[in-house]
Design a protein around this motif. Sequence first.
Motif, short mmCIF file in Angstrom:
data_model
loop_
_atom_site.label_atom_id
_atom_site.label_comp_id
_atom_site.label_asym_id
_atom_site.label_seq_id
_atom_site.Cartn_x
_atom_site.Cartn_y
_atom_site.Cartn_z
N ARG A 110 -10.65 -23.70 3.93
CA ARG A 110 -9.38 -23.01 4.17
C ARG A 110 -8.87 -22.28 2.93
O ARG A 110 -7.96 -21.47 3.03
CB ARG A 110 -8.32 -24.01 4.63
N TRP B 197 -10.79 -17.07 0.01
CA TRP B 197 -9.95 -15.86 0.03
C TRP B 197 -10.86 -14.65 0.17
O TRP B 197 -11.71 -14.39 -0.69
CB TRP B 197 -9.14 -15.77 -1.24
N THR B 198 -10.69 -13.93 1.28
CA THR B 198 -11.49 -12.72 1.51
C THR B 198 -10.58 -11.64 2.06
O THR B 198 -9.63 -11.90 2.81
CB THR B 198 -12.61 -12.99 2.52
N ASP C 22 -11.01 -8.71 4.51
CA ASP C 22 -11.98 -8.15 5.44
C ASP C 22 -11.91 -6.63 5.44
O ASP C 22 -10.91 -6.03 5.03
CB ASP C 22 -11.73 -8.70 6.85
N ASP D 206 -7.64 -6.38 8.24
CA ASP D 206 -6.91 -7.63 8.52
C ASP D 206 -6.87 -7.94 10.02
O ASP D 206 -5.82 -7.95 10.64
CB ASP D 206 -5.50 -7.57 7.95
N GLN E 278 -7.51 -10.76 11.12
CA GLN E 278 -7.41 -12.22 11.17
C GLN E 278 -6.12 -12.70 11.82
O GLN E 278 -5.97 -13.88 12.09
CB GLN E 278 -7.52 -12.80 9.76
N TYR F 165 -7.44 -16.99 9.73
CA TYR F 165 -7.71 -17.32 8.33
C TYR F 165 -7.01 -18.62 7.92
O TYR F 165 -7.60 -19.49 7.28
CB TYR F 165 -7.26 -16.16 7.45
N CYS F 166 -5.75 -18.78 8.32
CA CYS F 166 -4.98 -19.98 7.96
C CYS F 166 -5.08 -21.09 8.99
O CYS F 166 -4.49 -22.16 8.80
CB CYS F 166 -3.51 -19.61 7.75
N CYS G 250 -0.51 -19.89 3.57
CA CYS G 250 -0.86 -20.57 4.83
C CYS G 250 -0.17 -21.91 4.97
O CYS G 250 -0.34 -22.57 6.01
CB CYS G 250 -2.38 -20.79 4.89
#
Length: 445
Positions: free
Chosen positions: A59, A62-63, A65, A69, A71, A144-145, A280
């Motif tokens: 978790r 960190w990316t 994309d 975004d 996500q 993501y979170c 998050c």
Amino acid sequence: MELLSRVLLWKLVLLLVAFPLLTCPLPPGPATPGSSVVSEVTVNWAAGTGAVLRCQSPRMVWTQDRLHDRQRVVHWDLSGGSHGPARRLVDMYSAGEQRVYEPRDRGRLLLSSSAFYDGNFSLLISAAEETDEGLYTCNLHHHYCHLYESLAIVLKVTDDPLAAGAHWDGEKEVLVVERGAPALLTCVNRAHVWTDRHLEEAQQVVHWDRQPPGVPHDRADRLLDLYASGERRAYGPPFLHDRVTVGTDAFARGDFSLRIDPLEPADEGTYSCHLHHHYCGLHERRIFHLKVTEPAVEPRPPESPGNGSSHSSAPNPDPSLTHGRSVINVIVPEGRAHFFQQLGYVLATLLLFILLLITVVLATRKRRHRGGYASSDKKLEKSKGKDLNMAELAVVSGDQALYRSEDIQLDYKNNILKERAELAHSPLPAKNIDLDKEFRKEYCK
């Protein structure tokens, strides 16, 4: 068509003004709790080797994309009524891309293109029909979170304009609209996790703490600070700086394991890995109790038999003697309890000293009084002895005079010789002695 769109827009404005209580926002995003302990283990490593304390979390990866975004997503589902199982109506990603699943709903179901900026994910049905009745759910997903939130609203269509309105049935909102009128299903969530994507990088941090033996958690020493932006800060004792490392691609792989190489006996203690993802709402802590053991002693190879002239090898060094730096942990107590304890020691010492001084003074005075009484008694006895001797002398002299008076009376030839003889044998005149005066003289001396 243009006139119809204007009418729908004015109806939407009137609904927002007439029913302000319909705005029922989702509960805010997860509050930032204190760090929860995820795991606590005890690890043993031999001195001189490389110790690795595993701290991993997918978790914390960190990316950014390349799909702008995707996500974060919101989608509306409909279930109940004559529709059978739940079906997807419309969804939208944070980049602003919308997708309507049923052809008949295109142009009828609208979402705000700025939903992921202002947090308003409400669904507008331009003209409500009987087929639109059912249970609507507003679903927010943050892949993501790993966050999932939803809100349910019941929509009912009626022909009676007086029955239109909204109320709360104890679990969800119930919205009643007139047939053919626009229906606004409100879904508002302005939590930063759904709107402030640009703060993600600044709110991701990992840090390592170290507690020497006997030191509580609130006084732990900070070793490292790692940020998703690439910034790193090293703290702690200098002898650990060159031997403590964390991978440079920690945030790319989610692996924040701490490596200590080479390990020394002074490195023993409790280490904590703190993972904070404020964006998050992630706050985790992993605890490692590190114990340093003695290095394993390699067995000596068996000596080959010979004639005793083989080369003698140097003695193996004592494994218990290590060349590491020695660290002395000094814990300075703080607080009022320590101050009053030291003050008590000082006051007790001062009181004992005063008691000892009083005892010495009283003993000295008592001894002086006894000495004065003894000397006065001795002087008194001495003066009495002197008076007694003088009285005895007086008595003796009187006896001698009596004895002399009893001498044989001689016949002198003339009066001159007789007078001389009488003067020679006559007693001395008595001397008056004042004993009180003599005693006072002796006592004064």
